[in-house]
Design a protein around this motif. Structure first.
Motif, PDB file in Angstrom:
ATOM      1  N   LYS A   1       0.835  -1.204   0.000  1.00 34.18           N
ATOM      2  CA  LYS A   1       0.000   0.000   0.000  1.00 34.18           C
ATOM      3  C   LYS A   1       0.869   1.253   0.000  1.00 34.18           C
ATOM      4  N   ALA A   2       1.928   1.262   0.804  1.00 32.99           N
ATOM      5  CA  ALA A   2       2.833   2.424   0.853  1.00 32.99           C
ATOM      6  C   ALA A   2       3.525   2.629  -0.484  1.00 32.99           C
TER       7      ALA A   2
ATOM      8  N   ALA B   1       3.226   5.966  -2.789  1.00 31.15           N
ATOM      9  CA  ALA B   1       4.433   6.681  -3.200  1.00 31.15           C
ATOM     10  C   ALA B   1       4.474   6.852  -4.710  1.00 31.15           C
ATOM     11  N   GLU B   2       4.059   5.842  -5.436  1.00 33.26           N
ATOM     12  CA  GLU B   2       4.035   5.935  -6.902  1.00 33.26           C
ATOM     13  C   GLU B   2       3.007   6.972  -7.361  1.00 33.26           C
TER      14      GLU B   2
ATOM     15  N   LEU C   1       2.039  12.584  -9.372  1.00 31.54           N
ATOM     16  CA  LEU C   1       1.509  13.920  -9.113  1.00 31.54           C
ATOM     17  C   LEU C   1       2.622  14.967  -9.189  1.00 31.54           C
ATOM     18  N   MET C   2       3.782  14.667  -8.623  1.00 30.18           N
ATOM     19  CA  MET C   2       4.910  15.601  -8.649  1.00 30.18           C
ATOM     20  C   MET C   2       5.435  15.816 -10.061  1.00 30.18           C
TER      21      MET C   2
END
Length: 122
Positions: free
Chosen positions: A94-95, A99-100, A105-106
């Motif tokens: 899930k983490a 993060a992906e 988004l970035m």
């Protein structure tokens, strides 16, 4: 000759009442789950602390990738056999997904900022 020895040993062991090792799917069954979990954890620690470091120090990318792949297989096997690591695998998955999504988004924000600050040139 060796086959006869094995047959004689098995017959004598059976006659005396000694327990014979049970083997299924190539895995010895005399190990408990706790022992299997400890063994897998020691293997993972060895590969992370020793083998992976050697591969990185020598700059061997294929050895490093093969070690990482083997570590993934060991961690998955440990998660399949050990309930506490199965929960950890779910949390880590899930983490990793979050993060992906944040990375994507970035990237979109960086592209938008580049267009804004360059007047649309980028």
């Amino acid at each position: 000759m060796a086959t006869r020895f094995v047959v004689v040993f098995v017959v004598l062991a059976w006659a005396v009442g000694l327990p014979l090792p049970a083997i299924a799917d190539g895995e010895p069954q005399q190990f408990t789950r706790v022992q299997q979990c400890r063994r897998l954890t020691r293997q993972i620690t060895h590969f992370e602390d020793t083998v992976l470091v050697m591969a990185e120090d020598r700059g061997n990318a294929s050895w490093e990738q093969a070690t990482l792949d083997h570590l993934d297989r060991l961690k998955n096997r440990r998660a399949d056999r050990c309930p506490e690591y199965a929960r950890q695998r779910g949390v880590l998955a899930k983490a990793k997904q979050e993060a992906e999504e944040f990375r994507e988004l970035m990237v979109m924000a960086a592209k938008g900022a580049a267009k804004y600050f360059t007047g649309g040139w980028m």
